[in-house]
Design a protein around this motif. Structure first.
Motif, PDB file in Angstrom:
ATOM      1  N   GLN A  47      46.969  23.545  83.080  1.00 17.09           N
ATOM      2  CA  GLN A  47      48.282  22.929  83.228  1.00 17.09           C
ATOM      3  C   GLN A  47      49.208  23.369  82.105  1.00 17.09           C
ATOM      4  N   CYS A  48      48.625  23.682  80.953  1.00 21.73           N
ATOM      5  CA  CYS A  48      49.380  24.074  79.776  1.00 21.73           C
ATOM      6  C   CYS A  48      48.427  24.803  78.834  1.00 21.73           C
ATOM      7  N   ASP A  49      48.960  25.491  77.848  1.00 24.75           N
ATOM      8  CA  ASP A  49      48.136  26.121  76.819  1.00 24.75           C
ATOM      9  C   ASP A  49      49.025  26.386  75.622  1.00 24.75           C
ATOM     10  N   ASP A  50      48.892  25.516  74.624  1.00 25.26           N
ATOM     11  CA  ASP A  50      49.750  25.633  73.454  1.00 25.26           C
ATOM     12  C   ASP A  50      49.094  26.403  72.311  1.00 25.26           C
ATOM     13  N   GLY A  51      47.988  27.047  72.587  1.00 23.57           N
ATOM     14  CA  GLY A  51      47.365  27.904  71.587  1.00 23.57           C
ATOM     15  C   GLY A  51      46.477  27.189  70.595  1.00 23.57           C
ATOM     16  N   ASN A  52      46.176  25.916  70.838  1.00 18.93           N
ATOM     17  CA  ASN A  52      45.267  25.196  69.935  1.00 18.93           C
ATOM     18  C   ASN A  52      44.413  24.236  70.746  1.00 18.93           C
ATOM     19  N   ASP A  53      43.489  23.562  70.071  1.00 24.67           N
ATOM     20  CA  ASP A  53      42.625  22.599  70.763  1.00 24.67           C
ATOM     21  C   ASP A  53      42.826  21.186  70.233  1.00 24.67           C
ATOM     22  N   VAL A  54      44.083  20.867  69.945  1.00 25.89           N
ATOM     23  CA  VAL A  54      44.444  19.562  69.390  1.00 25.89           C
ATOM     24  C   VAL A  54      44.930  18.651  70.509  1.00 25.89           C
ATOM     25  N   ASP A  57      49.327  16.427  71.316  1.00 23.90           N
ATOM     26  CA  ASP A  57      50.543  17.203  71.044  1.00 23.90           C
ATOM     27  C   ASP A  57      51.213  17.672  72.336  1.00 23.90           C
ATOM     28  N   GLY A  58      50.877  17.011  73.450  1.00 25.10           N
ATOM     29  CA  GLY A  58      51.467  17.343  74.733  1.00 25.10           C
ATOM     30  C   GLY A  58      50.528  18.131  75.630  1.00 25.10           C
ATOM     31  N   LYS A  65      47.777  18.453  80.533  1.00 29.38           N
ATOM     32  CA  LYS A  65      48.878  17.739  79.895  1.00 29.38           C
ATOM     33  C   LYS A  65      48.408  16.365  79.454  1.00 29.38           C
ATOM     34  N   ASP A  66      48.757  16.002  78.214  1.00 28.95           N
ATOM     35  CA  ASP A  66      48.425  14.670  77.694  1.00 28.95           C
ATOM     36  C   ASP A  66      49.122  13.619  78.537  1.00 28.95           C
ATOM     37  N   THR A  67      48.395  12.547  78.840  1.00 27.57           N
ATOM     38  CA  THR A  67      48.970  11.445  79.605  1.00 27.57           C
ATOM     39  C   THR A  67      48.652  10.142  78.891  1.00 27.57           C
ATOM     40  N   CYS A  68      49.418   9.124  79.207  1.00 28.84           N
ATOM     41  CA  CYS A  68      49.195   7.811  78.612  1.00 28.84           C
ATOM     42  C   CYS A  68      48.172   7.041  79.405  1.00 28.84           C
TER      43      CYS A  68
END
Length: 68
Positions: A47-54, A57-58, A65-68
């Motif tokens: 769904q996304c890939d921001d280049g880290n495994d944290v 951060d979204g 994608k991070d969800t609540c």
């Protein structure tokens, strides 16, 4: 042996080679590497890939994608 990414042969140093099917948005990147979570490229299985495994951060550590 000359290695050429995009020649549809898995040459030394290549993880994959789909020729014209190589894509930074595909399963085999333009650099003939398998797309993996954390590489900064969004593959069809992510769904996304921001280049880290944290987480938090979204984009989480499994490229969803991070969800609540």
């Amino acid at each position: 042996i000359l290695s050429l990414c995009g020649d549809v042969r898995n040459d030394p140093g290549e993880q994959c080679d789909y020729g014209s099917g190589n894509s930074d948005a595909g399963l085999c990147t333009g650099a003939c590497k398998l797309a993996v979570c954390g590489d900064g490229l969004v593959s069809p299985t992510e769904q996304c890939d921001d280049g880290n495994d944290v987480d938090g951060d979204g984009c989480n550590n499994v490229c969803g994608k991070d969800t609540c």
